[in-house]
Enzyme design. Structure first.
Site, short mmCIF file in Angstrom:
data_model
loop_
_atom_site.label_atom_id
_atom_site.label_comp_id
_atom_site.label_asym_id
_atom_site.label_seq_id
_atom_site.Cartn_x
_atom_site.Cartn_y
_atom_site.Cartn_z
N ASP A 1 -2.32 4.37 2.57
CA ASP A 1 -1.43 4.85 1.51
C ASP A 1 -0.12 4.09 1.51
O ASP A 1 0.74 4.32 2.36
CB ASP A 1 -1.19 6.35 1.73
CG ASP A 1 -0.36 6.99 0.63
OD1 ASP A 1 -0.18 6.36 -0.43
OD2 ASP A 1 0.10 8.13 0.84
N GLY B 1 2.09 4.63 -0.50
CA GLY B 1 3.08 5.58 -1.01
C GLY B 1 3.61 6.52 0.05
O GLY B 1 4.30 7.49 -0.28
N ASP C 1 1.19 2.20 -5.53
CA ASP C 1 0.68 3.18 -4.57
C ASP C 1 -0.84 3.13 -4.47
O ASP C 1 -1.55 3.61 -5.36
CB ASP C 1 1.14 4.57 -5.03
CG ASP C 1 0.79 5.67 -4.03
OD1 ASP C 1 0.10 5.39 -3.04
OD2 ASP C 1 1.21 6.81 -4.26
N THR D 1 -2.93 6.50 -4.74
CA THR D 1 -2.99 7.22 -6.01
C THR D 1 -4.06 6.60 -6.89
O THR D 1 -4.12 5.38 -7.03
CB THR D 1 -1.62 7.16 -6.73
OG1 THR D 1 -0.68 7.94 -5.99
CG2 THR D 1 -1.72 7.70 -8.14
#
Length: 487
Positions: free
Chosen positions: A102, A104, A292, A295
């Site tokens: 990830d 993010g 990201d 996502t």
């Protein structure tokens, strides 16, 4: 139990791959997993993403005696292009776990055998079986879009690819229901230290600080199977290269764009979006975007999302639980280009179509549309928060993406011929990447002991609530031949 012959068969595609000529570079496959309820779970995914980004530091010392310069990590693609996970080894001797990769977020956490809320399908780390595990007296809760993870701040040996170091992590003792399940054990954050809830240096950044990377960057190629008629449980899904790039996966040069603002999330500024041939300029004040990998979709500010879908005949905004998502006639090819101040990067119509909606999902919109309606890959994330955009895998599957620490930038390049390009279709037999590292088997520790967690401090993290399949199914599907959103 997984039989050794089955494991050997599953790993055969990886071990047979020839070495890539790039010196010191290892390239590894991404494997994808899928579930049939991806469309039905979109409202939860959208709400989780809004919460993840707030809508509504201790340095780690390397203990590795070898100085590996570049490694490519085997990755699992979750739920038909929703998100991607990789195998991370924790402890001495190592215990292997599938963690979401990830960009993010910036924290590493893993479910432990003391987790009181983890289901039986979540492989758990057993601290008592690691001679290098060191717990602290600190407890922490990390808030994510779809829930939270609570546990004990600890330190242990962590291996990712060919890199090993002592790393601070959260040994999780309690997680919100459905934050993860079905074979996933946690998250490895690939953002910067400044957004770490643990207030520590992420694994990749610690390698960079110690000059252990051949290049100060990591790069992704993400496969596409969103348009496959059959639900694919597991498949090669691409490549993550840590410390370098794989020149066989892209054409031309990499276009680097300097980060907008200080290093925190991987932030760029969207300058324009072109939909069905009409260009929509984006004010810089409304263009700040987090890139990201955790996502699935693209979240755009309310007025811009409305402008985007206004260009698609027959499209409509959904209501109720589906508010913020848009539907459009399934027989329409939605063509989108996005620019961050340089190239106009194409997003395949395949990635803009998330699947068919039924009348219950569409609501009143079904009465006004004679066509079968599908969910769109760009949704209204809201307004009033920063970053204003979240650019996820709907876009990233269409480019080779590079995340560079110094000078801080994100780079994109055109995918090589034969890959899941923005103009091509998904190939059920993806191009073989050379020089692959075998995918480690996930380790499942039998659940023992109990524990409870109290939150000593609460910080914001980011994650993708994910659904996965257990490793035996992954292996079986790999032998056969071959999207996690935060659900």
């Amino acid at each position: 139990m997984i039989s050794l012959p089955l494991v050997a068969m599953a790993l055969l595609p990886f071990t047979l791959a020839a070495r890539q000529p790039d010196g010191g570079v290892v390239h590894a496959p991404i494997v994808r997993r899928s579930h049939s309820n991806r469309v039905a779970n979109l409202p939860k995914a959208v709400e989780a993403l809004r919460r993840k980004y707030g809508y509504q530091v201790t340095n780690v010392k390397s203990t590795n005696s070898k100085r590996a310069s570049t490694a490519a990590i085997p990755i699992t693609d979750e739920e038909n292009d929703s998100s991607y996970s990789g195998v991370v080894s924790i402890g001495t001797p190592p215990q292997n776990f599938n963690l979401v990769l990830d960009t993010g977020s910036s924290d590493l956490w893993v479910a432990t055998t003391s987790c009181t809320s983890c289901g039986s399908d979540i492989p758990e780390f057993n601290p008592s079986k690691s001679s290098t595990y060191k717990a602290t007296s600190s407890q922490l809760e990390i808030d994510y879009g779809s829930g939270s993870a609570q546990g004990i701040v600890a330190q242990d040996s962590v291996t990712f690819g060919s890199f090993e170091m002592s790393q601070e992590l959260l040994a999780v003792t309690n997680i919100t229901s459905r934050l993860i399940d079905d074979g996933l054990s946690g998250i490895m954050g690939l953002g910067f230290a400044s957004i770490s809830a643990l207030q520590t240096t992420p694994f990749w950044e610690a390698l960079y600080n110690a000059n252990d990377l051949a290049e100060p960057l990591f790069s992704f190629y993400l496969e596409r199977y969103v348009n496959q008629a059959n639900q694919i449980s597991a498949a090669p899904g691409g490549v993550l290269t840590l410390g370098g790039t794989n020149s066989s996966l892209y054409n031309g040069s990499i276009e680097y764009l300097n980060l907008t603002g200080p290093s925190s999330y991987w932030l760029l500024t969207v300058s324009s979006v072109t939909v069905q041939g009409k260009t929509i300029p984006i004010d810089p004040l409304s263009g700040l975007a987090a890139i990201d990998t955790g996502t699935t979709l693209i979240g755009a500010p309310t007025p811009i999302a409305a402008s985007i879908w206004a260009q698609v005949p027959g499209s409509t905004e959904l209501t109720g639980d589906w508010q913020g998502l848009y539907a459009f006639p399934c027989d329409t090819n939605v063509t989108v280009y996005i620019s961050f101040g340089g190239t106009n990067w194409a997003i395949s119509p395949l990635d803009m179509n998330l699947g068919t909606l039924n009348d219950t999902m569409i609501g009143n919109a079904s009465a006004s549309s004679p066509s079968q309606m599908c969910a769109g890959g760009i949704f209204d994330i809201g307004i009033g928060s920063a970053p204003a955009w979240i650019v996820g895998d709907t876009f990233l599957k269409n480019v080779y993406s590079v995340f560079r620490a110094s000078p801080a930038a994100v780079g994109f390049a055109q995918l090589a011929s034969g890959l899941s390009s923005s103009t091509g279709s998904s190939d059920p037999n993806p191009v073989q990447v050379t020089g692959l590292t075998p995918l480690p088997a996930s380790t499942t520790a039998s659940s023992s002991g109990s524990g409870s967690s109290t939150s000593g401090r609460t910080n914001s993290g980011s994650a993708s609530p994910i659904k996965n399949i257990t490793l035996p199914l992954i292996l079986l599907t790999s032998v056969a031949g071959y999207f996690t959103l935060f659900l």
